[in-house]
Every structure is written in structure tokens, then in C-alpha cells.
Design an enzyme around this catalytic site. Structure first.
Site, PDB file in Angstrom:
ATOM      1  N   GLY A 250     -30.086  16.777  21.078  1.00  0.00           N
ATOM      2  CA  GLY A 250     -31.180  16.244  21.895  1.00  0.00           C
ATOM      3  C   GLY A 250     -32.543  16.622  21.343  1.00  0.00           C
ATOM      4  O   GLY A 250     -33.469  15.810  21.349  1.00  0.00           O
ATOM      5  N   ASP A 251     -32.673  17.850  20.856  1.00  0.00           N
ATOM      6  CA  ASP A 251     -33.932  18.285  20.247  1.00  0.00           C
ATOM      7  C   ASP A 251     -34.228  17.465  18.997  1.00  0.00           C
ATOM      8  O   ASP A 251     -35.380  17.125  18.718  1.00  0.00           O
ATOM      9  CB  ASP A 251     -33.849  19.768  19.876  1.00  0.00           C
ATOM     10  CG  ASP A 251     -33.386  20.633  21.033  1.00  0.00           C
ATOM     11  OD1 ASP A 251     -33.763  20.324  22.176  1.00  0.00           O
ATOM     12  OD2 ASP A 251     -32.640  21.598  20.788  1.00  0.00           O
TER      13      ASP A 251
END
Length: 299
Positions: A250-251
Site C-alpha cells: 500500500g505504501d
């Protein structure tokens, strides 16, 4: 300049073993260490994409020194507030038949250290980007994201907030440039279970109505949906590959989107974010520029 904030950075100690047997001595088949924390992950992937950033936050003790020195060796500008007591945490990631994580608590952050971080944030200028990602340590006020955005509200700064529930809802009034909940987190904010892309788009737009400019919803195997600040909806499928790693995907998507959106091309930003997220999911560590480029060509 892009700035990322990691309140509670860590050394992620990743070990692999055939099987984890509780109450017994276990031997690893492989082990590796990474520098962790959501903001740090974003900075590392931005660096792979040719975007320089400065990573802010707090470090302590010998583990904190290792994090700072490690990031600097990777070409990342680490400008942490050094705490006088404690040690930055070590998180143990056990990859066996099932993945098990043991995350440390981290050092205490006092008012003086927090004020030192605020002074660093005061140096941000019009046109800069600030990325706030992750949970908040117990020693910080629960409204710390709001306090930061309020302090910067008089400047023309693009803010990105990757958080959940009230932590995210409470900052929408400051009109963040980008927010990135997943479809389950989106449903939780409204007390609903969202089952279709049409429903997800409806509630993504509700977050936009509350102030967010770009709303990016990750949907696991169903890809991702973006409602951009021009009111257009974009949908991206998933990259094909074997998932090896669930940490930092997600990052990486946030990093890819930020890197791809600098010219206002949100369709491309979504594709680059999807490729970056996939590149991390299909790797043992975070995405590399080569893997991102490879997957981008498939979208």
C-alpha cells in the site's frame, strides 16, 4: 520537495522457516533486515522512481542510529528527531506456513520532541508535498494528524494521508490532496459492507464531498478505483504475479501515485501506483524501479 513522516520507525527483522512450532526452538532458513515504517517505505519507493524526499519522524538508541545510517546509505535524506531515551523498535516478521508479525511498541515521544518535529515541518514551503502514513504511537495525541495539517493550513502544500477511520475522517476538512483507504476501510467509515464497485465509487465520492481531492481505493484482487479531483473515475486491474510479501504494498502504491501525478495525469498516476504496489507484493522487499517498469508495461 516531498516529505514523509514516520512517527514510529522500525527495523523489520524478517525470518523464513518451514514451520513455526510454539514452545520449541525454531531454526530459520533465511533472514534479512529492512528499515520499516509506512513513511519510510514511501520514501524508499519514491527514491526508486527518481523522486527525492526527506523522511521525518523520531528515532532513539542504537536501533535508531542504524535506521538513519541505513537510509542515508540508500541515498535517502533522513532528518529525524533524536529521542533521549529508549530504542527504536524491532519488528519480527515470521514467514512460515502462515505469516506472523510481532511489532514492538517503540520509545516514548515527549512534548519537547514533538515540538522539534513541528519546527521541522514549519520549513515546508508552497509547492511541497507532505505524506502522513500509519498509526500513531500511544505517547502522541490521537489528533496529531489534525494538528499537523492545521499548522500547515496557510501554505499551498499537497498533503497525502494514508490512515483509517476517524484518523482519516477528521482531516478531510483540510482538503488533503490524496487519501488511500482500502474498500473494507471505506465501508467501516460509513458502517457498511460494500460489495460492488458501484457502491465503492458512491462512498469514495462521499469522502471527496467531505474535502479530499483525490480518493484512491485499493480493492485487493479487484484492482483499484480512483475518483480524481476533476470528478473523473478511473479503474485499474491488478498486476499478474505470485504474491511473496504483504508488507509495504500500500505504501508503494502511494509512492507510485505521487510520482505519477506530478503532471496532473491521474490515469497514469493510478497505473504507476498499481505497478509499484504489485512490484512490492511480488518481491521479498520493497519495489525496485526495474520491477515497477516491468509491471507498468502490462497495465
Amino acid at each position: 520537495m516531498v516529505y514523509t513522516v514516520t512517527f514510529n520507525p522500525a527495523i523489520d527483522y524478517v525470518v523464513r522457516m518451514e514451520d513455526l512450532k510454539l514452545g520449541e526452538v525454531n531454526r530459520t532458513s533465511y533472514e534479512e533486515m529492512f528499515f520499516g515504517g509506512k513513511g519510510i517505505n514511501v520514501s524508499i519507493v519514491l527514491n526508486e522512481l527518481g523522486i527525492k524526499s526527506k523522511t521525518l519522524g523520531f528515532t532513539a538508541g542504537f536501533t535508531g542510529e542504524a535506521i538513519e545510517n541505513g537510509l542515508k546509505s540508500m541515498g535517502i535524506d533522513a532528518d529525524f528527531v533524536r529521542l533521549e531515551k529508549g530504542n527504536s523498535r524491532i519488528n519480527v516478521k515470521i514467514k512460515a506456513a502462515e505469516e506472523t508479525e510481532i511489532n514492538g511498541q517503540g520509545p516514548h515521544i515527549d512534548d519537547n520532541a514533538l515540538e522539534a518535529l513541528f519546527r521541522k515541518l514549519d520549513n515546508l514551503k508552497d509547492g511541497d508535498t507532505l505524506i502522513l502514513a500509519g498509526s500513531i504511537p500511544n505517547s502522541l495525541p490521537s489528533d496529531i494528524y489534525e494538528k499537523i495539517l492545521q499548522r500547515l493550513s496557510g501554505k499551498n502544500i499537497k498533503t497525502v494521508v494514508d490512515a483509517t477511520k476517524d484518523l482519516l475522517l477528521n482531516v478531510l476538512k483540510y482538503e488533503p490532496f490524496l487519501i488511500k483507504p482500502n474498500n473494507h476501510e471505506l465501508g467501516e467509515m460509513f458502517g457498511l459492507k460494500l460489495t460492488t464497485i458501484e457502491e465503492i465509487e458512491i462512498y469514495a465520492r462521499k469522502l471527496q464531498e467531505k474535502g479530499a481531492k483525490n480518493v484512491l481505493i485499493s480493492m485487493a484482487g479487484d484492482g483499484a478505483l480512483l475518483v480524481d479531483e476533476n470528478g473523473k473515475t478511473h479503474i485499474s486491474g491488478v498486476c499478474k504475479g505470485t504474491v511473496k510479501n504483504s508488507v509495504g504494498a500500500g505504501d508503494s502504491m502511494v509512492a507510485g501515485f505521487v510520482a505519477g501525478s506530478k503532471d496532473g495525469n491521474y490515469k497514469y498516476a493510478l497505473k504507476l501506483g498499481t505497478a509499484a504496489g504489485g512490484a512490492t507484493a511480488f518481491s521479498d522487499g520493497l519495489a525496485t524501479k526495474e520491477k515497477i517498469a516491468e509491471l507498468l508495461n502490462t497495465l
